[in-house]
Design an enzyme around this catalytic site. Structure first.
Site, short mmCIF file in Angstrom:
data_model
loop_
_atom_site.label_atom_id
_atom_site.label_comp_id
_atom_site.label_asym_id
_atom_site.label_seq_id
_atom_site.Cartn_x
_atom_site.Cartn_y
_atom_site.Cartn_z
N TYR A 1 -1.55 -8.29 9.87
CA TYR A 1 -2.40 -8.07 8.70
C TYR A 1 -3.83 -7.74 9.16
O TYR A 1 -4.46 -6.80 8.66
CB TYR A 1 -2.38 -9.36 7.86
CG TYR A 1 -3.02 -9.27 6.52
CD1 TYR A 1 -2.28 -8.97 5.38
CD2 TYR A 1 -4.38 -9.52 6.37
CE1 TYR A 1 -2.89 -8.91 4.14
CE2 TYR A 1 -4.99 -9.46 5.14
CZ TYR A 1 -4.24 -9.16 4.02
OH TYR A 1 -4.84 -9.10 2.80
N HIS B 1 -11.13 -9.64 -6.46
CA HIS B 1 -10.91 -8.31 -5.88
C HIS B 1 -10.17 -7.45 -6.90
O HIS B 1 -9.25 -7.93 -7.56
CB HIS B 1 -10.08 -8.53 -4.61
CG HIS B 1 -9.65 -7.31 -3.87
ND1 HIS B 1 -10.35 -6.13 -3.87
CD2 HIS B 1 -8.58 -7.11 -3.06
CE1 HIS B 1 -9.72 -5.26 -3.09
NE2 HIS B 1 -8.65 -5.81 -2.60
N ASP C 1 -8.13 -11.56 0.16
CA ASP C 1 -7.32 -10.93 1.22
C ASP C 1 -7.61 -11.50 2.61
O ASP C 1 -6.72 -11.56 3.46
CB ASP C 1 -7.57 -9.42 1.24
CG ASP C 1 -6.84 -8.70 0.12
OD1 ASP C 1 -5.74 -9.15 -0.26
OD2 ASP C 1 -7.36 -7.69 -0.37
N GLU D 1 -8.25 -4.76 -6.43
CA GLU D 1 -7.01 -4.07 -6.08
C GLU D 1 -5.86 -4.65 -6.92
O GLU D 1 -5.81 -5.85 -7.18
CB GLU D 1 -6.73 -4.20 -4.57
CG GLU D 1 -5.77 -3.13 -4.08
CD GLU D 1 -5.72 -3.00 -2.55
OE1 GLU D 1 -6.34 -3.82 -1.84
OE2 GLU D 1 -5.04 -2.07 -2.07
N HIS E 1 -2.62 -13.77 -0.11
CA HIS E 1 -1.28 -13.41 0.38
C HIS E 1 -0.84 -14.45 1.41
O HIS E 1 -1.62 -14.82 2.30
CB HIS E 1 -1.27 -12.05 1.08
CG HIS E 1 -1.66 -10.90 0.21
ND1 HIS E 1 -0.85 -10.41 -0.79
CD2 HIS E 1 -2.77 -10.13 0.22
CE1 HIS E 1 -1.46 -9.39 -1.37
NE2 HIS E 1 -2.62 -9.19 -0.79
N ASP F 1 -2.88 -5.53 -6.68
CA ASP F 1 -1.99 -6.64 -6.33
C ASP F 1 -2.59 -7.98 -6.76
O ASP F 1 -1.88 -8.98 -6.79
CB ASP F 1 -1.63 -6.65 -4.83
CG ASP F 1 -2.83 -6.52 -3.91
OD1 ASP F 1 -3.83 -5.92 -4.31
OD2 ASP F 1 -2.75 -7.01 -2.77
N HIS G 1 -11.54 -6.51 2.29
CA HIS G 1 -11.52 -5.23 2.93
C HIS G 1 -11.95 -4.09 2.02
O HIS G 1 -11.96 -2.92 2.44
CB HIS G 1 -10.10 -4.94 3.46
CG HIS G 1 -9.09 -4.76 2.36
ND1 HIS G 1 -8.37 -3.61 2.22
CD2 HIS G 1 -8.73 -5.54 1.33
CE1 HIS G 1 -7.56 -3.70 1.17
NE2 HIS G 1 -7.77 -4.86 0.62
N HIS H 1 0.86 -1.19 0.00
CA HIS H 1 0.00 0.00 0.00
C HIS H 1 0.89 1.24 0.00
O HIS H 1 0.83 2.06 0.91
CB HIS H 1 -0.93 0.02 1.23
CG HIS H 1 -2.14 -0.86 1.09
ND1 HIS H 1 -2.90 -1.27 2.15
CD2 HIS H 1 -2.74 -1.39 -0.01
CE1 HIS H 1 -3.91 -2.02 1.73
NE2 HIS H 1 -3.83 -2.12 0.42
FE1 FEO Z 1 -6.88 -5.70 -1.14
FE2 FEO Z 1 -4.32 -7.88 -1.45
O1 FEO Z 1 -5.43 -6.47 -1.97
#
Ligand code: FEO
Length: 395
Positions: free
Chosen positions: A194, A79, A166, A81, A227, A83, A147, A23
């Site tokens: 996390y 998701h 996530d 995002e 992750h 990543d 999230h 981030h």
């Molecule tokens: Fe919300 Fe691992 O991205």
């Protein structure tokens, strides 16, 4: 390269050993991380998520070395995002028109980030499912605000794998991929860090979602997050931990966090820590100089704490900017049912303690009345107020 997860499901993600922050620079990484993507080869060939944008070409090449990309029947983007979606551009350039399944807000997010590229986006919602052959299905579960608003999990029947994205992840690179192969202390610590820094603001939503998932009675053999380690050994252990963590988690710990200009506030911080040890030897006490400590690690300690004491000297009628920024982050994390006290010395006007108390209250802490606010350097008389403050914090 691929690693078999179970039967015809493989990990095809990216182990990010060298990642130092996430981030932007808002989340510190001490033990590497990973972006997990998964390939399912049943009657249908399905890709679950991709990896971060900088690794997109390597990701696509790796995938192409494992399978004919044209065999991919569809992609699930749990998701938006980047990543997890950041390789879609490179991948869909190679296989345009391949269906991508995501939530309605996921579609917005993908188009918002990558533009309207004519991608074949297909919106799904909780309970929707797709047959992937061999008697197996993918069932979608919206994970709104876990999230991001667009977040989703995908459950694979038959193999009983929850691709949770996530949720249940950690920024922790585990070369062998699985939780039973990871250093257990690090795994718990990274999962907690996390949770604290990414998920805690949404803890009430999470608690409801965990109940909803439990009510679905899905047998879960593996939880495969996006992750870190994949939970195959007692996968429900992380669900139990999340249930505990989402419910105003506290250990018998007090964290003292402060910054100082000329060590006057340091002296008070250590006097408070000493007094906690005196009054309650079984309580864990931790002391951090906010300006010199990793904020994500300190917040993880705050997460574990039942109370905190925060200190800043007065500067320009207010508090040090290091402490102000830290308190803003503290507020974002929405901790519940924790106490707080304020302290700080001053030379002339002495507003810092009042300001700290106000900001701690706004961050959702129960602020105790007692404070330590000496002019210049604390005298023994000033420090005589420490026991009463500590007593209130520990009560
Ligand atoms: Fe919300 Fe691992 O991205």
């Amino acid at each position: 390269m691929r690693t078999k997860i179970k039967n015809n499901v493989s990990w095809v993600g990216y182990l990010d050993w060298e990642l130092e922050t996430f981030h932007g620079a808002d989340y510190s990484i001490h033990n590497g991380s990973s972006q997990n993507a998964y390939l399912i080869e049943e009657g249908k060939t399905v890709l679950i998520d991709t990896v971060w944008t900088p690794h997109r070409f390597g990701f696509v090449e790796n995938l192409a070395s494992e399978i004919d990309l044209k065999k991919i029947d569809f992609i699930v983007a749990n998701h938006g995002e980047c990543d997890h979606s950041g390789s879609l551009t490179a991948l869909l350039d190679r296989i345009p028109g391949t269906p991508v399944y995501c939530t309605a807000l996921g579609a917005k997010s993908l188009e918002g980030q990558y533009g309207k590229r004519g991608w074949n986006l297909n919106v799904v919602k909780t309970g929707d499912s797709i047959d992937i052959g061999n008697g197996k299905k993918l069932v979608f579960v919206e994970m709104r605000m876990l999230h991001w608003p667009d977040s989703m999990a995908t459950y694979m029947t038959g193999d009983n794998i929850l691709f949770s994205n996530d949720a249940f992840g950690q920024h922790y690179a585990v070369g062998e991929l699985f939780n039973d192969k990871a250093n257990q202390c690090l795994l718990r610590l990274e999962a907690m860090k996390y949770f604290t820094n990414i998920l805690n603001p949404f803890a009430p939503i999470l608690a409801k979602k965990l109940d909803e998932i439990a009510a679905m009675n899905l047998p879960i053999d593996i939880i495969a997050p996006s992750h870190g380690a994949i939970w195959r050994d007692d996968p429900m252990q992380i669900v139990r931990l999340y249930a505990e963590w989402a419910n105003a988690y506290r250990e018998n710990q007090v964290t003292v966090a402060y910054d100082t200009m000329w060590e006057g506030t340091t002296q008070i911080a250590h006097a408070i820590a000493d007094e906690i040890r005196r009054q309650s030897p079984e309580t864990v006490v931790k002391v951090f100089n906010i300006a010199k400590s990793d904020k994500n690690d300190v917040m993880t300690e705050v997460f574990k704490s039942k109370a905190i004491a925060v200190g800043s000297p007065t500067v320009s009628n207010s508090i040090l900017s290091s402490v102000a920024g830290w308190l803003e982050f503290l507020k974002q994390l929405k901790f519940k049912q924790k106490k707080a006290a304020a302290f700080g010395c001053y030379g002339w006007s002495g507003e810092s303690v009042k300001q700290l108390q106000k900001l701690l209250g706004e961050a959702g802490f129960s602020v105790v009345e007692e404070s330590i606010r000496p002019q210049w350097k604390a005298t023994q008389d000033d420090l005589a107020a420490v026991p009463a403050m500590v007593k209130s914090l520990l009560a």
